[in-house]
Design an enzyme around this catalytic site. Structure first.
Site, mmCIF file in Angstrom:
data_model
loop_
_atom_site.group_PDB
_atom_site.id
_atom_site.type_symbol
_atom_site.label_atom_id
_atom_site.label_comp_id
_atom_site.label_asym_id
_atom_site.label_seq_id
_atom_site.Cartn_x
_atom_site.Cartn_y
_atom_site.Cartn_z
ATOM 1 N N SER A 128 0.790 -1.237 0.000
ATOM 2 C CA SER A 128 0.000 0.000 0.000
ATOM 3 C C SER A 128 0.819 1.282 0.000
ATOM 4 O O SER A 128 0.240 2.372 0.003
ATOM 5 C CB SER A 128 -0.960 0.014 1.194
ATOM 6 N N LYS A 131 -0.269 3.649 -2.641
ATOM 7 C CA LYS A 131 -1.323 4.675 -2.513
ATOM 8 C C LYS A 131 -0.755 6.082 -2.403
ATOM 9 O O LYS A 131 -1.484 7.056 -2.620
ATOM 10 C CB LYS A 131 -2.208 4.369 -1.304
ATOM 11 N N SER A 185 -5.489 3.439 4.575
ATOM 12 C CA SER A 185 -5.129 2.482 3.518
ATOM 13 C C SER A 185 -6.343 1.723 2.996
ATOM 14 O O SER A 185 -6.266 0.511 2.754
ATOM 15 C CB SER A 185 -4.058 1.505 4.029
ATOM 16 N N LYS A 290 3.169 6.716 5.080
ATOM 17 C CA LYS A 290 2.302 5.684 4.498
ATOM 18 C C LYS A 290 2.817 4.317 4.913
ATOM 19 O O LYS A 290 4.026 4.074 4.930
ATOM 20 C CB LYS A 290 2.274 5.781 2.962
#
Length: 362
Positions: A128, A131, A185, A290
């Site tokens: 992820s 993203k 997420s 992130k």
């Protein structure tokens, strides 16, 4: 005289015999009825006993049934799929900080000085962390953040079968979907952002790869906007470049570091929290972050943060445990805080043969 007494005695005898006969008749008639009544009582008692036995049998059956339902069937443990880093032997690399991540990179954001490096050129799935690029492409497109987007069946994960609280038919604004994708997420949110982009998903993924090339992420490839695919791959050096560029976007800074957020879905209000608990830790000053995880990538984390007055970019890939990536960040922070202000020099550490482990020591 004789005849008179004889008649009187005969009358008495006749009466006695009549009385005995009547008594015998009464007894003869009453005895069968009494026996019948007694028999009836016995039948009733037997019936009650039989009924109790039936009830008892039912209770026993129910008890046995309950025991069977409570029995636990133990399935054999399924071994976890090794990550790409484990298959490549990257976890064999040793480093001075004893990090649990097989790949790590710490850079001074202002000077571009590499403070710590471990297998930083290895190309691995990034989960992820994808993203972050999804958010950058959406933000730079300047699309209306108030546009309402509906989650469709196409946004349901068929890659890993992951769950989501955003049911098909849920309507949220583009801004809310971007918030959930970066902060918590949310996979369906990220996919919906790419799917509804002008030109559709293929155009969006093409822009993700074009942006990567434009900022010098030459070891990076994106196949879709969520990170569920192991085909989304990059290196620590490339990801450090992405963090540096994304940090320049105020929207990405704000949304990725938001501790929590609520969204109204129909009659419900859903509470979402940040996947990185360090954003709530007062000892950390995080400007952008992130997290990511799929089995092929291991636990991943990228951050822009300030430590000991220095703006740093940290990248951790393929960490072995859910909390170990945060533990690695803590180790690096304590190490940077302990560095004296003398002139730095780059010193190779043990394990360089498996990936080039370097660290800056002051």
């Amino acid at each position: 005289m004789f005849c008179s007494h004889h008649i009187t005695f005969g009358n008495v005898l006749h009466r006695i015999l009549f009385f005995l006969g009547l008594t015998f008749f009464v007894v003869a008639v009453s005895l069968p009825q009494a026996n019948a009544a007694q028999g009836k009582r016995q039948v009733v008692k037997v019936s009650k006993v039989s009924k109790n036995m039936v009830v008892a049998k039912r209770k026993v059956s129910r008890t046995f049934g309950t025991v069977r339902r409570k029995s636990v069937v133990r399935a054999e443990a399924v071994p976890m799929r090794p990550s790409f880093g484990q298959i490549a032997g990257l976890h064999g690399a040793q480093d001075a900080l004893d990090l649990k991540s097989s790949v790590a990179l710490v850079i001074d954001q202002d000077t571009s000085e590499v403070l710590f490096s471990k297998n930083d050129q290895a190309v691995l799935p990034i989960a992820s962390l994808t993203k972050l690029m999804t958010g950058l492409v959406v933000s730079e497109a300047r699309l209306p953040m108030n546009d309402v987007i509906t989650i469709s069946q196409a946004d349901v994960d068929t890659e890993k079968g992951s769950s989501s609280r955003l049911k098909v038919g849920t309507e949220l604004t583009r801004g809310e979907l971007l918030h959930l994708a970066l902060m918590s997420s949310e996979n369906r949110a990220a996919h919906a952002l790419g799917r509804t982009f002008p030109g559709g998903l293929p155009v969006f993924v093409g822009l993700m790869n074009a942006k990567a090339q434009a900022i010098g992420m030459n070891d990076t490839n994106y196949a879709e906007p969520t990170g569920l695919s192991s085909k989304n791959q990059s290196s620590a050096r490339d990801l450090a470049k992405l963090v540096n560029i994304a940090y320049g976007d105020p929207t990405l800074r704000e949304l990725s570091t938001s501790p929590a957020h609520q969204v109204a879905v129909g009659s419900q209000t859903l509470q979402y929290n940040n996947t990185n608990r360090l954003v709530k830790n007062p000892s950390w000053d995080i400007g952008l972050q992130k997290t990511g995880y799929i089995s092929e990538a291991g636990q991943c984390l990228v951050m822009q943060t300030k430590v000991a007055g220095r703006k740093l970019i940290m990248v951790f890939l393929d960490s072995a445990g859910k909390l170990s990536r945060l533990g690695d960040a803590e180790r690096v922070r304590r190490w940077v805080e302990s560095i004296p202000s003398a002139k730095s020099s780059l010193v190779p550490l043990a394990g360089a043969a498996t990936g080039g482990v370097l660290a800056t020591v002051r």
